[in-house]
Design an enzyme around this catalytic site. Structure first.
Site, PDB file in Angstrom:
ATOM      1  N   LYS A  83       0.852  -1.190   0.000  1.00  0.00           N
ATOM      2  CA  LYS A  83       0.000   0.000   0.000  1.00  0.00           C
ATOM      3  C   LYS A  83       0.890   1.244   0.000  1.00  0.00           C
ATOM      4  O   LYS A  83       1.766   1.408   0.861  1.00  0.00           O
ATOM      5  CB  LYS A  83      -0.851  -0.033   1.273  1.00  0.00           C
TER       6      LYS A  83
HETATM    7  C1  E4P Z   1      -8.269   0.953   3.983  1.00  0.00           C
HETATM    8  O1  E4P Z   1      -7.544   0.611   3.070  1.00  0.00           O
HETATM    9  C2  E4P Z   1      -8.210   2.305   4.567  1.00  0.00           C
HETATM   10  O2  E4P Z   1      -6.971   2.536   5.148  1.00  0.00           O
HETATM   11  C3  E4P Z   1      -9.328   2.446   5.569  1.00  0.00           C
HETATM   12  O3  E4P Z   1     -10.535   2.020   4.954  1.00  0.00           O
HETATM   13  C4  E4P Z   1      -9.453   3.873   6.097  1.00  0.00           C
HETATM   14  O4  E4P Z   1     -10.615   3.942   6.880  1.00  0.00           O
HETATM   15  P1  E4P Z   1     -10.898   5.179   7.866  1.00  0.00           P
HETATM   16  O5  E4P Z   1     -11.146   6.387   7.046  1.00  0.00           O
HETATM   17  O6  E4P Z   1     -12.138   4.754   8.617  1.00  0.00           O
HETATM   18  O7  E4P Z   1      -9.708   5.315   8.755  1.00  0.00           O
END
Ligand code: E4P
Length: 215
Positions: A83
Site C-alpha cells: 500500500k
Molecule cells: C483501507 O484501506 C483504509 O486505510 C481504511 O478504509 C481507512 O478507513 P478510515 O477512514 O475509517 O480510517
C-alpha cells in the site's frame, strides 16, 4: 464485488474468514496499532488466514524508502499487496514496484484525478476513501462513480477498492456502481447480515414448529 475486511485484528479476521465471505484484507498503520503485535508478524498471520490480497502499508515518504519497504513487505508472503500513499514519490514507487512484478494499492485517494494517476503508474488497486470525503462535506460515492467512469473510458485494469466505508449503504452503493472491491470494517460487515424481518421470520418458524410438535 469482492469484500475485503478492513482490520488488523486477527481474531476478527479468523472469525469472519470462516464464514466464507472474505476475499482479502486491508490494513493501515492505525489499524496495525490496534493489533498490538509486531507489524510483520501480524501481516504474516493474516496472509495465512486469508488466501486473497492482503494490503500492508509502507511508512517511508521518499520513493527509494517506499520501494525498499515494499520489497520487504512483499517478501512476507506472495499475497501481500504493498500500500502506497498518493504522492509523486508514491507513484514513482508504484511504477518501480510494478516493473519488479510487485502489486500495489494506492491509498489516500480523494479525487478522480488522483485515481487516474494511480492507474497510469500501474497500481493494481486504487483506494478512494469515501467516509473521509463524506466527513469533509463531499459525497464520497460520487468520486467512486467518477473513477469508475474514467477507468471504463480508457480500459484501465486498476481495480477500484472502496475504502473508509462507514455503513452498509456504502457497500450497497459500491456494488450498484460496479466497484471491484469494498473493504469493510468488521462492525459494518456484521450489520450487512442483519434485517429485522429475518429475525422475525426465524422466530415465527421456530414457534410454529414447536406448536406442530406439541400437537
Ligand atoms: C483501507 O484501506 C483504509 O486505510 C481504511 O478504509 C481507512 O478507513 P478510515 O477512514 O475509517 O480510517
Amino acid at each position: 464485488m469482492k469484500i475485503f475486511l478492513d482490520t488488523a485484528i486477527r481474531d476478527e479476521i479468523r472469525r469472519m474468514a470462516a464464514l466464507g465471505i472474505v476475499d482479502g484484507v486491508t490494513t493501515n498503520p492505525t489499524l496495525l496499532k490496534a493489533a498490538d503485535a509486531p507489524y510483520h508478524e501480524v501481516i504474516a498471520d493474516i496472509c495465512k488466514m486469508v488466501p486473497g490480497p492482503i494490503s500492508a502499508e509502507v511508512l517511508a515518504e521518499d520513493w527509494e524508502g517506499m520501494v525498499r519497504e515494499g520489497r520487504e513487505l512483499s517478501a512476507i508472503a506472495p499475497n501481500v499487496i504493498v500500500k502506497i500513499p498518493m504522492t509523486p514519490d508514491g507513484m514513482r514507487a508504484v511504477s518501480v514496484l510494478k516493473s519488479a512484478e510487485i502489486d500495489t494499492n494506492v491509498t489516500l485517494v480523494f479525487s478522480a484525478n488522483q485515481a487516474l494517476l494511480a492507474a497510469k503508474a500501474g497500481a493494481r488497486f486504487v483506494s478512494p476513501f469515501v467516509g473521509r470525503l463524506d466527513d469533509a462535506g463531499h459525497d464520497g460515492m460520487d468520486v467512486v462513480e467518477e473513477i469508475l467512469e474514467v477507468y471504463a473510458n480508457y480500459d484501465f485494469t486498476t481495480e477500484v477498492l472502496v475504502a473508509s466505508v462507514r455503513h452498509p449503504q456504502h457497500v450497497v452503493q459500491a456494488a450498484l456502481m460496479g466497484a471491484d472491491v469494498a473493504t469493510v470494517p468488521t462492525g459494518v460487515l456484521a450489520l450487512m447480515f442483519c434485517h429485522p424481518l429475518t429475525d422475525v421470520g426465524i422466530q415465527r418458524f421456530l414457534d410454529d414448529w414447536k406448536a406442530v410438535r406439541k400437537e
